[in-house]
Write a protein that holds these residues in place. Structure first.
Motif, PDB file in Angstrom:
ATOM      1  N   ALA A 176       0.807  -1.272   0.069  1.00  0.00           N
ATOM      2  CA  ALA A 176      -0.152  -0.023   0.113  1.00  0.00           C
ATOM      3  C   ALA A 176       0.866   1.370   0.157  1.00  0.00           C
ATOM      4  O   ALA A 176       1.686   1.560   0.828  1.00  0.00           O
ATOM      5  N   ILE A 177       0.822   2.026  -1.030  1.00  0.00           N
ATOM      6  CA  ILE A 177       1.524   3.301  -1.182  1.00  0.00           C
ATOM      7  C   ILE A 177       0.928   4.472  -1.535  1.00  0.00           C
ATOM      8  O   ILE A 177      -0.088   4.306  -2.221  1.00  0.00           O
ATOM      9  N   GLY A 178       1.422   5.611  -1.161  1.00  0.00           N
ATOM     10  CA  GLY A 178       0.921   6.917  -1.605  1.00  0.00           C
ATOM     11  C   GLY A 178       1.423   7.325  -2.768  1.00  0.00           C
ATOM     12  O   GLY A 178       2.638   7.307  -2.716  1.00  0.00           O
ATOM     13  N   TYR A 179       0.714   8.014  -3.522  1.00  0.00           N
ATOM     14  CA  TYR A 179       1.408   8.701  -4.650  1.00  0.00           C
ATOM     15  C   TYR A 179       1.979   9.726  -4.289  1.00  0.00           C
ATOM     16  O   TYR A 179       3.063   9.999  -4.708  1.00  0.00           O
ATOM     17  N   VAL A 206      -2.536   1.823  -4.678  1.00  0.00           N
ATOM     18  CA  VAL A 206      -2.097   3.466  -4.623  1.00  0.00           C
ATOM     19  C   VAL A 206      -3.262   4.382  -4.008  1.00  0.00           C
ATOM     20  O   VAL A 206      -4.296   4.389  -4.714  1.00  0.00           O
ATOM     21  N   ASP A 207      -2.756   4.981  -3.280  1.00  0.00           N
ATOM     22  CA  ASP A 207      -3.681   6.307  -2.684  1.00  0.00           C
ATOM     23  C   ASP A 207      -3.089   7.528  -3.755  1.00  0.00           C
ATOM     24  O   ASP A 207      -1.888   8.021  -3.122  1.00  0.00           O
ATOM     25  N   ALA A 208      -4.018   7.917  -4.294  1.00  0.00           N
ATOM     26  CA  ALA A 208      -3.614   9.147  -5.345  1.00  0.00           C
ATOM     27  C   ALA A 208      -4.602  10.325  -5.003  1.00  0.00           C
ATOM     28  O   ALA A 208      -4.656  11.205  -5.740  1.00  0.00           O
ATOM     29  N   VAL A 209      -5.010  10.175  -3.488  1.00  0.00           N
ATOM     30  CA  VAL A 209      -5.920  11.392  -3.289  1.00  0.00           C
ATOM     31  C   VAL A 209      -5.170  12.708  -3.545  1.00  0.00           C
ATOM     32  O   VAL A 209      -5.785  13.548  -3.824  1.00  0.00           O
ATOM     33  N   HIS A 210      -4.043  12.831  -2.834  1.00  0.00           N
ATOM     34  CA  HIS A 210      -3.421  13.974  -2.748  1.00  0.00           C
ATOM     35  C   HIS A 210      -2.555  14.330  -4.113  1.00  0.00           C
ATOM     36  O   HIS A 210      -2.381  15.814  -4.289  1.00  0.00           O
ATOM     37  N   TYR A 211      -2.374  13.425  -4.699  1.00  0.00           N
ATOM     38  CA  TYR A 211      -1.819  14.002  -6.161  1.00  0.00           C
ATOM     39  C   TYR A 211      -2.618  14.147  -7.313  1.00  0.00           C
ATOM     40  O   TYR A 211      -2.225  14.861  -8.213  1.00  0.00           O
ATOM     41  N   ALA A 212      -3.900  13.890  -7.255  1.00  0.00           N
ATOM     42  CA  ALA A 212      -4.669  14.023  -8.285  1.00  0.00           C
ATOM     43  C   ALA A 212      -4.992  15.508  -8.700  1.00  0.00           C
ATOM     44  O   ALA A 212      -5.143  15.761  -9.830  1.00  0.00           O
ATOM     45  N   PRO A 213      -5.022  16.586  -7.835  1.00  0.00           N
ATOM     46  CA  PRO A 213      -5.256  17.809  -8.295  1.00  0.00           C
ATOM     47  C   PRO A 213      -3.881  18.490  -8.979  1.00  0.00           C
ATOM     48  O   PRO A 213      -3.956  19.515  -9.359  1.00  0.00           O
ATOM     49  N   PHE A 226      -4.823  -1.507  -7.867  1.00  0.00           N
ATOM     50  CA  PHE A 226      -5.900  -0.460  -7.528  1.00  0.00           C
ATOM     51  C   PHE A 226      -5.344   0.794  -7.158  1.00  0.00           C
ATOM     52  O   PHE A 226      -4.341   0.890  -6.993  1.00  0.00           O
ATOM     53  N   LEU A 227      -6.420   1.890  -7.394  1.00  0.00           N
ATOM     54  CA  LEU A 227      -5.910   3.142  -7.275  1.00  0.00           C
ATOM     55  C   LEU A 227      -7.218   4.083  -6.898  1.00  0.00           C
ATOM     56  O   LEU A 227      -8.203   3.792  -7.454  1.00  0.00           O
ATOM     57  N   VAL A 228      -6.854   4.826  -5.739  1.00  0.00           N
ATOM     58  CA  VAL A 228      -8.156   5.509  -5.235  1.00  0.00           C
ATOM     59  C   VAL A 228      -7.866   7.070  -4.929  1.00  0.00           C
ATOM     60  O   VAL A 228      -6.797   7.363  -4.877  1.00  0.00           O
ATOM     61  N   CYS A 229      -9.176   7.919  -5.254  1.00  0.00           N
ATOM     62  CA  CYS A 229      -8.662   9.306  -4.929  1.00  0.00           C
ATOM     63  C   CYS A 229     -10.068   9.917  -4.827  1.00  0.00           C
ATOM     64  O   CYS A 229     -11.016   9.145  -4.616  1.00  0.00           O
ATOM     65  N   SER A 230     -10.099  11.211  -4.262  1.00  0.00           N
ATOM     66  CA  SER A 230     -11.468  11.725  -3.929  1.00  0.00           C
ATOM     67  C   SER A 230     -11.698  12.782  -4.857  1.00  0.00           C
ATOM     68  O   SER A 230     -10.761  13.740  -5.005  1.00  0.00           O
ATOM     69  N   THR A 231     -12.833  12.977  -5.447  1.00  0.00           N
ATOM     70  CA  THR A 231     -12.937  14.401  -6.278  1.00  0.00           C
ATOM     71  C   THR A 231     -13.133  15.665  -5.741  1.00  0.00           C
ATOM     72  O   THR A 231     -12.930  16.372  -6.144  1.00  0.00           O
ATOM     73  N   TYR A 232     -13.420  15.588  -4.396  1.00  0.00           N
ATOM     74  CA  TYR A 232     -13.451  16.954  -3.745  1.00  0.00           C
ATOM     75  C   TYR A 232     -12.104  17.432  -3.479  1.00  0.00           C
ATOM     76  O   TYR A 232     -11.826  18.551  -3.127  1.00  0.00           O
TER      77      TYR A 232
END
Length: 428
Positions: A176-179, A206-213, A226-232
């Motif tokens: 489990a790794i953060g982007y 992959v946790d891409a929540v912070h990278y996505a914006p 797997f990769l997760v993100c949050s649209t907010y």
């Protein structure tokens, strides 16, 4: 910031156009213009997202699957949103799962993966991650799974990749790794870590929540499972999104109610979705695509336009970040955590964590955030759920950090005003 796809050369970000899209930016606090440096906790949204949500509620509000007009329009809206996120992530629409937030989706996957795990199996997490990519895996200790930790280099808050690689072995079932770090902005070499995981037969999450914006996501190029993100976090509504490789979404067995279909991706979506916010997801992706078309009118597809948008976003944000870091370096009482070498800024998001060095002044992160807030600057204090990092850097007991998060709607003028305010507050 590493890009895995290429768009044609584009022009400078039109900051006037960008700011005109976000009605909340016109607010004032105590007679001062509001400055939103709280993006890592949730970005502002363009008017089109607000309109999409209200239009859905006014015109199409229904449950999915209904044999009538609003039900059919809801089904079409859901399909459109999956297609939009597929373009955003570079994956198939049936590999896109919607949920209330990233944390809920991660727990859903961890519980499903945990069905097949037990004593002797290992999962690797990191000290750099948000706890939403830690606790769902720690929960599997109750099944006898061993959780191992990849350490960091405290000096620049980068992941110790050698330590991580040494802890991947034949028992490792998932890494489990953060982007990117939501606390200090470090961007991890995710593609290399995915390769290391796969070489050992492990899954990569992959946790891409912070990278996505801040940067382009290419799930296909990363080859993550797997990769997760949050649209907010990237100008949309409060929703979470999961990419899962088709084979995994079909193979794994989610906990779900019996009437829910076994077809993917719907079998992973528990209960009725927040339809109005899903409508807003399409609008936020289309905002980014339109921004890309303004900088590169030759973008032939929505994906190409998204690539162009992130190229212009990257350039603009790094101009702001360079200016902010240079200014902070001139305030001797402030300590900046994370990467400070300009030659390494490719591996940094424009998210800065700082503290006042001389604690005898009682300028805690909360005090700084409060004083800045009175002047109209919105920043965060605390650990931002990156609790393991705050403990590792020995700041958890004394309030964590002050976090300043830049996104593409911020301006040079806002940065300069913040630096002046920080100097005055710290010196007081």
């Amino acid at each position: 910031m590493p890009m895995t796809e290429t768009a044609a050369p584009s022009t400078t970000l039109d900051i006037s156009y960008v700011r005109a899209q976000f009605p909340s930016l016109a607010q004032t606090v105590n007679g001062q213009p509001a400055v939103f440096f709280d993006g890592p906790g949730g970005t502002q949204v363009p008017q089109r997202v607000i309109d999409a949500i209200s239009d859905y509620l006014r015109r199409d509000n229904a449950n999915s699957g209904g044999a009538y007009a609003t039900g059919r329009r809801t089904d079409a809206m859901l399909a459109e949103a999956r297609a939009a996120m597929a373009d955003f992530l570079n994956c198939g629409p049936d590999e896109v799962v919607f949920g209330p937030n990233m944390t809920t989706l991660t727990y859903a996957i961890s519980r499903a993966i945990g069905r097949d795990l037990g004593p002797g199996d290992e999962i690797l997490v990191t000290r750099l991650d948000h706890d939403a990519n830690v606790s769902p895996w720690l929960a599997l200790e109750e099944k006898g799974v061993t959780i191992r930790w990849a350490e960091i280099h405290p000096g620049d808050c980068t992941l110790d990749v050698e330590d991580l690689a040494a802890k991947i072995n034949s028992k490792t079932k998932l890494v489990a790794i953060g982007y990117a770090s939501n606390a200090v902005g470090t961007i991890n070499p995710v593609k290399e870590i995915v390769r290391l995981a796969h070489a050992a037969g492990a899954l990569a999450f992959v946790d891409a929540v912070h990278y996505a914006p801040h940067g382009l996501i290419d799930a296909a190029a990363l080859d993550c499972d797997f990769l997760v993100c949050s649209t907010y976090k990237f100008f949309g509504p409060h929703m979470g999104v999961l990419f899962g490789k088709r084979a995994h979404l079909q193979r794994l067995h989610p906990y779900k109610v019996r009437p829910l279909t076994n077809a993917i991706p719907n079998r992973w979506e528990w209960g009725t979705l927040n339809h109005e916010c899903v409508a807003g997801i399409t609008a936020c992706v289309d905002y980014l695509a339109d921004l890309g078309r303004r900088t590169n009118p030759e973008s032939a597809t929505r994906r190409a336009a998204i690539i162009a948008a992130f190229e212009s976003i990257h350039r603009h944000e790094h101009v702001l970040m360079n200016r902010l870091i240079a200014g902070i370096s001139q305030i001797p009482q402030l300590k900046l955590y994370g990467i400070t070498d300009p030659d390494c800024f490719t591996w940094r998001c424009p998210t800065l964590a700082v503290r006042v060095v001389n604690q005898t002044t009682n300028q805690t992160p909360l005090v700084l955030a409060t004083k800045l807030g009175e002047r109209g600057f919105f920043t965060w204090d605390g650990n931002y759920y990156a609790v393991n990092l705050a403990e590792r850097l020995d700041v958890e007991k004394t309030g964590g950090f002050l976090r300043i998060g830049l996104v593409h709607y911020n301006t040079i003028e806002e940065v300069d005003r913040l630096l002046l305010a920080l100097k005055e507050i710290v010196a007081a």
